[in-house]
Enzyme design. Structure first.
Site, PDB file in Angstrom:
ATOM      1  N   THR A  72       0.839  -1.205   0.000  1.00 56.75           N
ATOM      2  CA  THR A  72       0.000   0.000   0.000  1.00 56.75           C
ATOM      3  C   THR A  72       0.870   1.248   0.000  1.00 56.75           C
ATOM      4  O   THR A  72       0.622   2.194  -0.767  1.00 56.75           O
ATOM      5  CB  THR A  72      -0.923  -0.010   1.239  1.00 56.75           C
ATOM      6  OG1 THR A  72      -1.755  -1.170   1.171  1.00 56.75           O
ATOM      7  CG2 THR A  72      -1.788   1.228   1.300  1.00 56.75           C
ATOM      8  N   CYS A 325      -8.861  -6.796   1.642  1.00 63.31           N
ATOM      9  CA  CYS A 325      -8.989  -5.416   2.137  1.00 63.31           C
ATOM     10  C   CYS A 325     -10.413  -4.914   2.054  1.00 63.31           C
ATOM     11  O   CYS A 325     -10.779  -3.969   2.731  1.00 63.31           O
ATOM     12  CB  CYS A 325      -8.096  -4.479   1.343  1.00 63.31           C
ATOM     13  SG  CYS A 325      -6.469  -5.126   1.132  1.00 63.31           S
TER      14      CYS A 325
HETATM   15  C1  LIG Z   1      -2.554  -6.002  -5.931  1.00 66.80           C
HETATM   16  C2  LIG Z   1      -2.315  -5.516  -4.540  1.00 66.80           C
HETATM   17  N1  LIG Z   1      -1.780  -4.305  -4.359  1.00 66.80           N
HETATM   18  C3  LIG Z   1      -1.518  -3.841  -3.118  1.00 66.80           C
HETATM   19  C4  LIG Z   1      -1.806  -4.583  -2.005  1.00 66.80           C
HETATM   20  C5  LIG Z   1      -1.496  -4.012  -0.647  1.00 66.80           C
HETATM   21  O1  LIG Z   1      -0.339  -4.617  -0.107  1.00 66.80           O
HETATM   22  P1  LIG Z   1      -0.063  -4.558   1.471  1.00 66.80           P
HETATM   23  O2  LIG Z   1      -0.995  -5.529   2.105  1.00 66.80           O
HETATM   24  O3  LIG Z   1       1.373  -4.993   1.607  1.00 66.80           O
HETATM   25  O4  LIG Z   1      -0.259  -3.160   1.910  1.00 66.80           O
HETATM   26  C6  LIG Z   1      -2.388  -5.846  -2.144  1.00 66.80           C
HETATM   27  C7  LIG Z   1      -2.765  -6.643  -0.954  1.00 66.80           C
HETATM   28  O5  LIG Z   1      -3.715  -7.390  -0.972  1.00 66.80           O
HETATM   29  C8  LIG Z   1      -2.637  -6.335  -3.455  1.00 66.80           C
HETATM   30  O6  LIG Z   1      -3.171  -7.532  -3.657  1.00 66.80           O
END
Ligand SMILES: Cc1ncc(COP(=O)(O)O)c(C=O)c1O
Length: 394
Positions: A72, A325
């Site tokens: 993120t 999420c």
């Molecule tokens: C495609 C994608 N981008 C970004 C993220 C976010 O990553 P993080 O959980 O390390 O913040 C995710 C997490 O599910 C994801 O699948």
């Protein structure tokens, strides 16, 4: 009851070797990499070594890696950082509607700050047409952000072509590779990528650590202001144990990739083919072949994905309705909506994502349990009664 974990797209278990590599950096080797004494330098060496290992994952130079607090943050830094550092050159971003919220919501925020955002459409498989990117480019375009593979439906985007178009237009190209790094080969030069996000917990590393690749010469502003860590790109004392774990996980992922991807593809296809053959009123979401080796996402008519998940969970099978999420949200998935899937069908979706500890027996168990559960739920569904007539269905 043995539990079957099929939610590797949400997060992966940490490999024992990764935990082992991290352990000393919580205790004996606790130094701050910015300290000049030997204990600080020991920590700095460990961070540098990890930087070399994660760089190898995407074929970039170690100096082009900025460690972050996860995917993120990497996505936020790519979008905000490029826009803010280049606002003298333009104010336009191009992205797709199937991006992770880490990109989409950041683009919405940039809109509030006065930037223009074009969201190009996707087809019924969730694929971006590179030509629509080409046509959306204006003299004001600063950044194209398109993910490598979608976290919900698994479709793999034509990244090389989009990279070529962006490069020809002199526009920065950001790729969210959170679902592919460590699983599929990535060469940032070959794919024409300028910025790329990775998250350690999707490749058997620890949570809360990731990286942003930034091509040499890219103008980018930091998100965090403070000390000079990460070449001034990310202030704050480094998460040394997390970074060491990320490095170890990257090293293992690179070594295993050649065998792991075909193994998972075989299991994925067995799962998809069996479910599609055995069941009626079921749809595969995402592209059939241009697809992550570990992703199978289905929609079942007449029932809710949430109910399927609860019944699966009761049998020890852990799956998901889509993105981890947004699982707290009652809204249908923005990804499935972008594919043009009707709302009712989108609500009946379940994602199975496979990984290192998935076995042939696990696949067989899902293939046996899922039709039985769906049949039970459909027998209780008022939608079935409405559409087919109670007697007819039974
Ligand atoms: C495609 C994608 N981008 C970004 C993220 C976010 O990553 P993080 O959980 O390390 O913040 C995710 C997490 O599910 C994801 O699948």
């Amino acid at each position: 009851m043995k539990r079957i974990y099929m939610d590797y797209a949400a997060t992966t278990p940490m490999q024992p070797e990764v935990a082992q590599a991290m352990q000393p950096y919580f205790s004996q080797r606790f130094g701050n990499p910015s300290s000049v004494h030997s204990m600080g330098q020991e920590a700095k060496d460990a961070v540098d070594e990890a930087r070399i290992k994660v760089a190898a994952l995407i074929a970039c130079k170690p100096e082009e890696v900025t460690f972050t607090g996860g995917g993120t943050e990497a996505d936020n830094q790519a979008v905000k950082g490029v826009c803010l550092a280049n606002k003298d050159r333009g104010n336009h971003i191009i992205t797709s509607p199937v991006e992770h919220h880490a990109v989409l919501n950041t683009c919405s925020y940039m809109k509030e700050l006065g930037f223009d955002v074009t969201v190009v459409p996707v087809d019924e498989y969730g694929m971006v047409d590179p030509d629509s990117i080409r046509k959306s480019i204006t003299a004001k375009t600063l950044l194209v952000s398109v993910m490598h593979a979608n976290n919900e439906v698994g479709s793999i985007q034509p990244i090389e072509e989009i990279g070529r178009i962006s490069r020809q237009a002199g526009i920065y190209f950001h790729v969210d590779a959170v679902q592919t790094a460590g699983h599929l080969p990535i060469d940032v030069d070959k794919l024409g990528i300028d910025l790329l996000s990775v998250s350690a917990h999707k490749l058997y590393g620890p949570k809360g650590v990731g990286m942003l690749y930034v091509r040499d010469g890219t103008r980018i502003a930091p998100l965090l202001h403070g000390g000079e860590q990460e070449n001034g790109r990310r202030a704050g004392t480094e998460n040394v144990p997390g970074i060491v774990g990320f490095g170890k996980a990257a090293e293992i992922a690179l070594a295993d990739m050649k065998e792991e991807a075909p193994r998972l593809t075989k299991y994925r296809d067995r799962l998809i083919d069996s479910i599609m053959k055995r069941m009626s009123d079921v749809y595969l979401n995402g592209h059939r072949t241009s697809r992550l080796p570990n992703n199978a996402n289905f929609s079942f008519d007449f029932i809710e994905g949430e109910s399927i998940l609860m019944y699966l969970d009761a049998e020890g099978i852990c799956a998901s309705t889509g993105s981890a999420c947004s699982s707290a949200s009652s809204e249908p998935s923005h990804v499935l909506m972008a594919l043009g899937i009707p709302v009712e069908r989108a609500r009946g979706s379940v994602r199975f994502s496979l990984g290192k500890w998935t076995s042939a027996e696990d696949i067989d168990k899902v293939v046996e349990a899922l039709p039985r559960i769906v049949e039970k739920l459909r027998a209780m569904s008022p939608l079935v009664k409405e559409r087919c007539g109670w007697i007819n269905y039974l």
